[in-house]
Enzyme design. Structure first.
Site, PDB file in Angstrom:
ATOM      1  N   ASP A 224       1.813  -1.561   3.678  1.00 22.56           N
ATOM      2  CA  ASP A 224       2.073  -0.931   4.986  1.00 22.56           C
ATOM      3  C   ASP A 224       0.795  -0.841   5.818  1.00 22.56           C
ATOM      4  O   ASP A 224       0.835  -0.283   6.915  1.00 22.56           O
ATOM      5  CB  ASP A 224       2.601   0.498   4.786  1.00 22.56           C
ATOM      6  CG  ASP A 224       3.976   0.540   4.134  1.00 22.56           C
ATOM      7  OD1 ASP A 224       4.571  -0.533   3.893  1.00 22.56           O
ATOM      8  OD2 ASP A 224       4.449   1.663   3.859  1.00 22.56           O
ATOM      9  N   THR A 225      -0.313  -1.302   5.275  1.00 25.79           N
ATOM     10  CA  THR A 225      -1.610  -1.096   5.929  1.00 25.79           C
ATOM     11  C   THR A 225      -2.323  -2.442   6.070  1.00 25.79           C
ATOM     12  O   THR A 225      -1.685  -3.433   6.391  1.00 25.79           O
ATOM     13  CB  THR A 225      -2.434  -0.072   5.125  1.00 25.79           C
ATOM     14  OG1 THR A 225      -2.562  -0.538   3.771  1.00 25.79           O
ATOM     15  CG2 THR A 225      -1.775   1.311   5.131  1.00 25.79           C
TER      16      THR A 225
END
Ligand SMILES: *[C@@H]1O[C@H](CO)[C@@H](O)[C@H](O)[C@H]1NC(C)=O
Ligand SMILES: *[C@@H]1O[C@H](CO)[C@@H](O)[C@H](O)[C@H]1NC(C)=O
Ligand SMILES: *[C@@H]1O[C@H](CO)[C@@H](O)[C@H](O)[C@H]1NC(C)=O
Ligand SMILES: *[C@@H]1O[C@H](CO)[C@@H](O)[C@H](O)[C@H]1NC(C)=O
Ligand SMILES: *[C@@H]1O[C@H](CO)[C@@H](O)[C@H](O)[C@H]1NC(C)=O
Ligand SMILES: *[C@@H]1O[C@H](CO)[C@@H](O)[C@H](O)[C@H]1NC(C)=O
Ligand SMILES: *[C@@H]1O[C@H](CO)[C@@H](O)[C@H](O)[C@H]1NC(C)=O
Ligand SMILES: *[C@@H]1O[C@H](CO)[C@@H](O)[C@H](O)[C@H]1NC(C)=O
Ligand SMILES: *[C@@H]1O[C@H](CO)[C@@H](O)[C@H](O)[C@H]1NC(C)=O
Ligand SMILES: *[C@@H]1O[C@H](CO)[C@@H](O)[C@H](O)[C@H]1NC(C)=O
Ligand SMILES: *[C@@H]1O[C@H](CO)[C@@H](O)[C@H](O)[C@H]1NC(C)=O
Ligand SMILES: *[C@@H]1O[C@H](CO)[C@@H](O)[C@H](O)[C@H]1NC(C)=O
Length: 498
Positions: A224-225
């Site tokens: 997610d990063t």
């Protein structure tokens, strides 16, 4: 149905709106934390060490969805690579994520081309079978999995931003062991799939097993990063652990890798480093030689001529072949025994006298393909689980492991069917709903409870299978596939759980 789809999209939208900044989930990598939900129920038993040829412990750490060039641009990755061997020809085997995790455990991804929930039947053997046959202890540590053996996805308080509501830090699709019913149906195996509070307790008790899988949570693994975030996590988590002798000693090999790259339009090469005390000192800070040439701002350019600087091809199957080679294990008779894609780590092959195969440029497969392969995990082009090649010989030299009572060794091919078009349910997507309440790993003091619970699950599932066979009907108005003895074998496989 629509609301389910929307609900599954919401977390993705939520994180897309804000750039997240790394913060440590615990006070230290071997500290327990409330951010990890379930507190540990004690360490694993300290198991006798089975000596390997090149190392006595193998730890693999799986990050997510990053192109080689992006990781290579990070000073943290560069610094970590200086402490080990950078594998410049290491590849994921397909897209998207989940089939890569499954492939690294089973030597095949069974046609899977998505991240859906699969429950692979008990006759699918895995690395667990091979390790246990030689008493090599193992565990998987899944950051932010709420409790041991958990089989779903899990949303919890957002520890990076308490005012942002709940956050899904843990997803089943990155937890390979639990996807195999041969693990999930057996409490003594399922409870070796542990959370990071157990990791802290196991390391501090010098109880870390010999074959260790690590999946960081969805922010720390870059899912997610981004590389900046995961670099901060590596500085917090991995770098201190490299100095912790309960994690890394001179008989430890650590593989830092990614499940797949981000750009589907190029070869699936991922930044992979071999680290740990077992890496020979003269090789630290070196690159493994490569089958491709590197050019500024470009990924691996495939070398045309076979006589150009060339090397064996490492993929996730190399994790398997190298482990098999190290402990003299059997094999699974799948791609783990295919020398074109399952080279043993070169430094190790050199130590053990194993000869890798160096494919010509033309033989090097494109590993960026997805959804096109038939198999049990592809509902549109479905086949049952096919038999392994029972006469294959892998890098460990041992025989092919398969469950002789639930494996039809003559089922080596099958004309694929589109189960969707036939309005049939793929049996490999039916959740058997195993639970482990009241069990402790390796605690066999209450065998009656274990078999009672297993019997309950087995008969429930067998009953639903049988009713599907006779009525060809399930709750959603769909039928369960009933081809070529599938249900009989399913019932047999479930009976094996007892
Ligand atoms: C949970 O994570 C947050 C963010 O790093 C941190 O402030 C908090 O101290 C953590 N909780 C524990 C018990 O470590
Ligand atoms: C594994 O351990 C069991 C129990 O101690 C023992 O009986 C068996 O011989 C061992 N197997 C191998 C391959 O060492
Ligand atoms: C430990 O056991 C308790 C009680 O069964 C449970 O709530 C908790 O989730 C368990 N911890 C882990 C890490 O599984
Ligand atoms: C935390 O979440 C809230 C609510 O979504 C948001 O408004 C705020 O910007 C977030 N803070 C940070 C530092 O991202
Ligand atoms: C690990 O130890 C080395 C030397 O033994 C030291 O240079 C390094 O700073 C240590 N790293 C961490 C993260 O503690
Ligand atoms: C490896 O570590 C053990 C235990 O600390 C030590 O006895 C041994 O000398 C070390 N071997 C090498 C080659 O450093
Ligand atoms: C895979 O990568 C190659 C370039 O190496 C590219 O030509 C091909 O189109 C890609 N395949 C897919 C399905 O994107
Ligand atoms: C292979 O092993 C020999 C010693 O047995 C060593 O001299 C050589 O450097 C090693 N090569 C590699 C690439 O590890
Ligand atoms: C081995 O891998 C290569 C490259 O993916 C493939 O072409 C070949 O068919 C595989 N062999 C077997 C027996 O699966
Ligand atoms: C399978 O059938 C469905 C429904 O008819 C269709 O949408 C899908 O494209 C088919 N898949 C394949 C691989 O043919
Ligand atoms: C597992 O639980 C789900 C949800 O309750 C249910 O739909 C499904 O039929 C169960 N699976 C089996 C094999 O009983
Ligand atoms: C493995 O088990 C599944 C489910 O019972 C069955 O469909 C399949 O035919 C079996 N495969 C082999 C090779 O026996």
């Amino acid at each position: 149905m629509l609301s389910l789809v929307l609900a599954s999209l919401l977390p993705a939208l939520a994180h897309a709106q804000t750039v997240q900044t790394f913060a440590p989930p615990a006070a230290c990598p071997v500290c327990v934390s409330g951010n990890y939900t379930g507190m540990s129920n004690g360490s694993l038993p300290v198991a006798p060490v089975v000596a390997g040829k090149s190392y006595d412990r193998f730890i693999t750490i799986w990050l997510e969805n990053t192109d080689f060039a992006s990781a290579a641009a990070s000073s943290v990755f560069q610094s970590i690579a200086k402490q080990g061997i950078l594998l410049t020809n290491y590849n994921g085997v397909t897209h998207p994520s989940e089939p890569n995790y499954v492939a690294a455990m089973a030597g095949d991804f069974f046609g899977m081309g998505d991240d859906n929930n699969y429950y692979l039947p008990s006759n699918v053997s895995s690395m667990v079978d091979l390790l246990e046959a030689k008493n090599v202890s193992w565990a998987s540590y899944q950051e932010n999995m709420p409790y041991d053996g958990f089989a779903g996805d899990y949303a919890q308080t957002n520890y990076l931003n308490a005012s942002a509501g709940s956050y899904t830090y843990y997803k089943r699709k990155h937890n390979p062991h639990i996807i195999f019913n041969s693990v999930a149906s057996n409490p003594n195996r399922a409870l070796r799939v542990r959370n990071f509070n157990d990791f802290a307790v196991d390391v501090n008790a010098s109880a870390l097993p010999q074959h260790v899988w690590i999946t960081p949570n969805l922010v720390n693994d870059a899912h997610d990063t981004d590389v900046t975030f995961v670099s901060a996590w590596l500085s917090y988590w991995l770098e201190p652990l490299l100095n912790n002798t309960q994690f890394n000693n001179n008989r430890t090999l650590i593989q830092l890798t990614f499940d797949e790259n981000e750009s589907y339009t190029i070869q699936n090469t991922v930044y992979t480093v071999l680290l740990g005390g077992a890496v020979p000192e003269n090789l630290r800070g070196t690159n493994d030689s490569t089958f491709c040439e590197w050019h500024a701002n470009e990924l691996c350019r495939r070398v045309a001529a076979p006589e150009s600087p060339a090397d064996s091809v490492d993929t996730h199957y190399s994790m398997m072949s190298s482990t098999q080679n190290n402990w003299g294990l059997g094999s699974l008779g799948r791609q783990d025994t295919n020398k074109t894609v399952a080279a043993v780590w070169n430094f190790q092959a050199n130590q053990t006298g194993y000869t890798n195969y160096v494919p010509s440029a033309a033989e090097i497969p494109m590993l960026n393909l997805t959804t096109i392969f038939p198999g049990a995990a592809n509902t549109g082009i479905w086949t049952p689980i096919l038999a392994p090649n029972v006469s294959a010989v892998g890098a460990g030299g041992g025989s092919v492991f398969y469950n002789s009572s639930s494996t039809n060794t003559s089922l080596t091919s099958y004309t694929a069917q589109n189960l969707t078009a036939m309005n049939l349910v793929n049996p490999d997507t039916i959740n058997p709903n195993y639970t482990y309440v009241g069990f402790n790993v390796d605690n066999t003091s209450s065998p009656a409870a274990i078999s009672a619970s297993s019997a309950q699950h087995a008969s429930a599932a067998a009953t639903s299978g049988a009713s599907a066979a006779t009525t060809s009907k399930a709750s959603a108005g769909e039928k369960t596939v009933a081809t070529g003895g599938v249900l009989g074998a399913l019932a047999l496989g479930l009976a094996m759980l007892l």
